[in-house]
Design an enzyme around this catalytic site. Structure first.
Site, PDB file in Angstrom:
ATOM      1  N   ASP A  34       0.830  -1.205   0.000  1.00  6.74           N
ATOM      2  CA  ASP A  34       0.000   0.000   0.000  1.00  6.74           C
ATOM      3  C   ASP A  34       0.869   1.263   0.000  1.00  6.74           C
ATOM      4  O   ASP A  34       1.601   1.509   0.952  1.00  6.74           O
ATOM      5  CB  ASP A  34      -0.871  -0.034   1.260  1.00  6.74           C
ATOM      6  CG  ASP A  34      -2.180   0.697   1.088  1.00  6.74           C
ATOM      7  OD1 ASP A  34      -2.224   1.633   0.291  1.00  6.74           O
ATOM      8  OD2 ASP A  34      -3.153   0.339   1.766  1.00  6.74           O
ATOM      9  N   ASP A  35       0.800   2.046  -1.070  1.00  3.19           N
ATOM     10  CA  ASP A  35       1.497   3.331  -1.168  1.00  3.19           C
ATOM     11  C   ASP A  35       3.013   3.195  -1.289  1.00  3.19           C
ATOM     12  O   ASP A  35       3.758   4.095  -0.888  1.00  3.19           O
ATOM     13  CB  ASP A  35       1.184   4.228   0.042  1.00  3.19           C
ATOM     14  CG  ASP A  35      -0.253   4.745   0.062  1.00  3.19           C
ATOM     15  OD1 ASP A  35      -1.047   4.316  -0.789  1.00  3.19           O
ATOM     16  OD2 ASP A  35      -0.570   5.556   0.945  1.00  3.19           O
ATOM     17  N   CYS A  72      -6.028   3.600  -3.711  1.00  2.29           N
ATOM     18  CA  CYS A  72      -6.165   2.349  -2.959  1.00  2.29           C
ATOM     19  C   CYS A  72      -7.373   1.503  -3.364  1.00  2.29           C
ATOM     20  O   CYS A  72      -7.232   0.410  -3.915  1.00  2.29           O
ATOM     21  CB  CYS A  72      -6.264   2.646  -1.463  1.00  2.29           C
ATOM     22  SG  CYS A  72      -4.885   3.571  -0.781  1.00  2.29           S
ATOM     23  N   ARG A  76      -7.991  -1.871  -5.960  1.00  2.00           N
ATOM     24  CA  ARG A  76      -8.522  -3.155  -5.489  1.00  2.00           C
ATOM     25  C   ARG A  76      -9.756  -3.589  -6.271  1.00  2.00           C
ATOM     26  O   ARG A  76      -9.951  -4.776  -6.541  1.00  2.00           O
ATOM     27  CB  ARG A  76      -8.822  -3.061  -3.991  1.00  2.00           C
ATOM     28  CG  ARG A  76      -7.562  -3.084  -3.151  1.00  2.00           C
ATOM     29  CD  ARG A  76      -7.773  -2.525  -1.742  1.00  2.00           C
ATOM     30  NE  ARG A  76      -6.569  -2.723  -0.955  1.00  2.00           N
ATOM     31  CZ  ARG A  76      -5.446  -2.033  -1.089  1.00  2.00           C
ATOM     32  NH1 ARG A  76      -5.372  -1.079  -1.995  1.00  2.00           N
ATOM     33  NH2 ARG A  76      -4.390  -2.290  -0.339  1.00  2.00           N
ATOM     34  N   LYS A 115      -6.191  -5.896   4.053  1.00  2.00           N
ATOM     35  CA  LYS A 115      -7.057  -4.733   3.856  1.00  2.00           C
ATOM     36  C   LYS A 115      -8.073  -4.993   2.752  1.00  2.00           C
ATOM     37  O   LYS A 115      -7.711  -5.342   1.633  1.00  2.00           O
ATOM     38  CB  LYS A 115      -6.177  -3.530   3.513  1.00  2.00           C
ATOM     39  CG  LYS A 115      -6.895  -2.295   3.009  1.00  2.00           C
ATOM     40  CD  LYS A 115      -5.896  -1.184   2.763  1.00  2.00           C
ATOM     41  CE  LYS A 115      -6.511  -0.028   2.006  1.00  2.00           C
ATOM     42  NZ  LYS A 115      -5.576   1.110   1.860  1.00  2.00           N
ATOM     43  N   HIS A 117     -11.241  -2.679   1.976  1.00  2.00           N
ATOM     44  CA  HIS A 117     -11.435  -1.334   1.429  1.00  2.00           C
ATOM     45  C   HIS A 117     -12.376  -1.304   0.233  1.00  2.00           C
ATOM     46  O   HIS A 117     -12.214  -0.500  -0.697  1.00  2.00           O
ATOM     47  CB  HIS A 117     -10.074  -0.725   1.056  1.00  2.00           C
ATOM     48  CG  HIS A 117     -10.102   0.785   1.043  1.00  2.00           C
ATOM     49  ND1 HIS A 117      -9.100   1.545   0.474  1.00  2.00           N
ATOM     50  CD2 HIS A 117     -11.003   1.677   1.537  1.00  2.00           C
ATOM     51  CE1 HIS A 117      -9.378   2.829   0.608  1.00  2.00           C
ATOM     52  NE2 HIS A 117     -10.522   2.937   1.262  1.00  2.00           N
ATOM     53  N   HIS A 200       1.435   2.191   4.035  1.00  2.00           N
ATOM     54  CA  HIS A 200       0.446   3.267   4.135  1.00  2.00           C
ATOM     55  C   HIS A 200       0.523   3.922   5.518  1.00  2.00           C
ATOM     56  O   HIS A 200       0.849   3.264   6.504  1.00  2.00           O
ATOM     57  CB  HIS A 200      -0.948   2.655   3.910  1.00  2.00           C
ATOM     58  CG  HIS A 200      -2.052   3.626   3.703  1.00  2.00           C
ATOM     59  ND1 HIS A 200      -2.557   4.419   4.714  1.00  2.00           N
ATOM     60  CD2 HIS A 200      -2.802   3.913   2.604  1.00  2.00           C
ATOM     61  CE1 HIS A 200      -3.554   5.149   4.254  1.00  2.00           C
ATOM     62  NE2 HIS A 200      -3.720   4.868   2.973  1.00  2.00           N
ATOM     63  N   ASP A 306      -0.470  -0.778  -4.745  1.00  2.00           N
ATOM     64  CA  ASP A 306      -1.767  -0.296  -5.231  1.00  2.00           C
ATOM     65  C   ASP A 306      -1.711   1.092  -5.841  1.00  2.00           C
ATOM     66  O   ASP A 306      -2.617   1.506  -6.553  1.00  2.00           O
ATOM     67  CB  ASP A 306      -2.811  -0.334  -4.106  1.00  2.00           C
ATOM     68  CG  ASP A 306      -2.478   0.592  -2.946  1.00  2.00           C
ATOM     69  OD1 ASP A 306      -1.378   1.159  -2.913  1.00  2.00           O
ATOM     70  OD2 ASP A 306      -3.337   0.738  -2.050  1.00  2.00           O
ATOM     71  N   ASN A 307      -0.665   1.848  -5.570  1.00  2.00           N
ATOM     72  CA  ASN A 307      -0.452   3.167  -6.178  1.00  2.00           C
ATOM     73  C   ASN A 307       0.957   3.634  -5.835  1.00  2.00           C
ATOM     74  O   ASN A 307       1.688   2.949  -5.120  1.00  2.00           O
ATOM     75  CB  ASN A 307      -1.492   4.195  -5.717  1.00  2.00           C
ATOM     76  CG  ASN A 307      -1.763   4.201  -4.228  1.00  2.00           C
ATOM     77  OD1 ASN A 307      -2.846   3.822  -3.777  1.00  2.00           O
ATOM     78  ND2 ASN A 307      -0.782   4.613  -3.445  1.00  2.00           N
ATOM     79  N   LYS A 347       0.647   9.360  -5.877  1.00  2.00           N
ATOM     80  CA  LYS A 347      -0.661   8.743  -5.665  1.00  2.00           C
ATOM     81  C   LYS A 347      -1.774   9.725  -6.051  1.00  2.00           C
ATOM     82  O   LYS A 347      -1.691  10.915  -5.768  1.00  2.00           O
ATOM     83  CB  LYS A 347      -0.787   8.354  -4.196  1.00  2.00           C
ATOM     84  CG  LYS A 347      -2.144   7.838  -3.750  1.00  2.00           C
ATOM     85  CD  LYS A 347      -2.118   7.525  -2.262  1.00  2.00           C
ATOM     86  CE  LYS A 347      -3.463   7.046  -1.737  1.00  2.00           C
ATOM     87  NZ  LYS A 347      -3.392   6.679  -0.298  1.00  2.00           N
TER      88      LYS A 347
END
Length: 514
Positions: A34-35, A72, A76, A115, A117, A200, A306-307, A347
């Site tokens: 994540d991130d 994010c 997904r 996660k 989300h 993240h 994810d980004n 992002k």
């Protein structure tokens, strides 16, 4: 007696045949972090210690042109459905199936840890087991939701009470391994979706991990960007078509900061690096488990983010520095710009800094040249056709009487096997009015409220030379294609995006207070 022996042999042979057929199909493990910035991993040029991911890369394949949705939950949604995120509104709309639903129909055990989300619950979307939190961000030590403070941790459908020694990155891996162990008792392959929240925000890490990075970032973002770019050149990640973009013009040179300002900013990067380090340790734990049980050679592992790196200036606990459970920080655009070396932006943007992610593919049974690189262009919508090919599955035209939107991607399998991709459909992005279309080597991209920019990625991978004035016909043609797509999937058209307010997504701490 002869008839009995023949019957026994036939039964054993049939059983072996069924088992062999099941085992011919690989297990599939998708690990999402994540991130993470493009250059954070050691095998992509970073100084953060990631020996386990580096080992996967040295025995696998690294992609240099793989993309996400730059955000994010939107990533997904496309990851799970093979659709553009607007088509499912993050699983709120009908007309989609998930990877787990398709793979369970194909005879796989379907497991998720981490996660979510998205709308709904993983067990309602094809997963047999679930452990994790349902929201977008959580305290790494308490599991509480970052905004509401609620306990959204779940073990299957039950509320999970967090123990005193809890840390999300460790716990997600613990349950992933437990679920796989349970799945091994069944005569079928398994699919694991392991969705880490690291790195993240909030910037939470364990003291021993943080200690490894104390002082490592004292030289600042300018020097480390240069070092990372040189390593990327040496590794072959970048070639002459990649230039090191200029420092974000909003950012000051690190050398102009006061000592107090440096002491305020550098611990954020130290804690972030510790989070990535712990993530890598847990990837190593999972891979070791696969190896110990003889699963590794016939397991497809895909690891990506994810980004791109996140440029938010979050500081909710000014009297408590980043790291412990009581703290609440994100680093700002200064470090994010460094983590995305050599690209521009971050992002949420449709530029490469928002969507380009490291992708490591590991599959010993199929990768012919371990340690190699591929510049094949792919996007996360490609995961659905990939798993269908791997699982000998079938994408449905309808489910429960509901028509299903056609899948939008192409399979990664030929690229993993080292085969050339002759052509692919265009790739599109739109989030918060930042938008783009990629067709071949042309990329037409715009920030919200701004005009189109055009880049020839065969010459300019880091989007530093806008050639829109030189190729108005290309701009016109790609703009028409983008707007037609936007209307089809209910995304923002370019004219609508131009009417929005300018972006405030590159955020900076006010250093005058430090």
């Amino acid at each position: 007696m002869i008839r009995f022996v023949l019957a026994f042999v036939f039964t054993v042979a049939s059983t072996v045949g069924v088992s062999s057929q099941a085992n011919d199909r690989p297990n599939i493990v998708v690990i999402v972090c994540d991130d993470l910035g493009f250059s954070d991993l050691g095998c992509y040029g970073g100084e953060i210690e990631t020996p386990n991911l580096d080992r996967l890369a040295s025995n696998g394949l690294r992609f240099t042109d793989f993309h996400n949705n730059a955000k994010c939950s939107e990533t997904r949604a496309s990851l799970l459905t093979g659709l553009w995120h607007q088509q499912s509104k993050n699983l709120k709309l009908p007309g989609n199936v998930t990877l787990a639903e398709v793979l369970r129909d194909s005879g796989y055990s379907t497991l998720m840890s981490g996660k979510w989300h998205l709308a709904g619950h993983p067990l309602d979307r094809g997963f047999d087991r679930y452990f994790g939190f349902l929201s977008g961000a959580a305290n790494f030590f308490t599991g509480q939701d970052w905004e509401s403070g609620q306990n959204l941790m779940r073990l299957d459908r039950e509320v999970f009470e967090v123990p005193g020694d809890f840390y999300t990155t460790d716990a997600f891996t613990d349950y992933a391994i437990k679920f796989i162990d349970q799945a091994r008792t069944k005569d079928r392959p398994y699919f694991l979706y392991l969705a880490h929240n690291a790195p993240h925000f909030p910037l939470h890490a364990l003291p021993d991990d943080i200690a490894k990075y104390r002082g490592r970032y004292d030289v600042g973002w300018d020097e480390i960007r240069e070092r990372r770019f040189r390593r990327q050149q040496k590794l072959g990640i970048v070639d002459q078509t990649w230039s090191l973009s200029e420092r974000d013009p909003k950012l000051e040179p690190f050398s102009t900061l006061t000592q107090s300002q440096k002491e305020f900013l550098t611990p954020m990067m130290e804690v972030y690096a510790a989070m990535v380090d712990r993530l890598d340790q847990n990837v190593g734990r999972l891979v070791s488990d696969l190896q110990e049980h003889g699963d590794l050679d016939n397991t497809v592992i895909l690891f990506f983010s994810d980004n791109g790196a996140c440029p938010y200036n979050r500081m909710k606990t000014p009297n408590i520095g980043p790291g412990p459970a009581e703290s609440n920080y994100a680093y700002d655009a200064r470090w994010a710009n460094m983590c995305n070396t050599p690209m521009r932006l971050y992002k949420q943007y449709a530029h490469e800094g928002g969507s380009l992610t490291p992708l490591i593919a590991h599959w010993p049974a199929a990768i012919k040249q371990p340690g190699g690189l591929t510049n094949s262009t792919h996007h996360i919508v490609d995961l659905m056709p990939t798993v269908i090919e791997l699982a000998n599955g079938q994408y449905p035209g309808e489910r429960d009487g509901q028509p299903i939107n056609p899948s939008e991607g192409i399979s990664l399998v030929p690229s993993i096997r080292g085969q050339a991709i002759e052509s692919r459909p265009p790739i599109f992005w739109e989030f918060a009015s930042n938008h783009a279309i990629r067709e071949g080597n042309w990329k037409l991209v715009a920030e919200r409220s701004r005009d189109w920019e055009l880049y020839d990625l065969s010459l300019d991978r880091t989007e530093t030379n806008d050639v829109s004035d030189r190729y108005p016909d290309v701009v016109r043609r790609l703009s028409q294609s983008y707007n037609a797509w936007a209307k089809r999937v209910n995304a923002k058209t370019h004219p609508a995006a131009k009417k929005t307010k300018p972006s405030k997504q590159s955020q900076l701490f006010d250093l005058s207070k430090h």
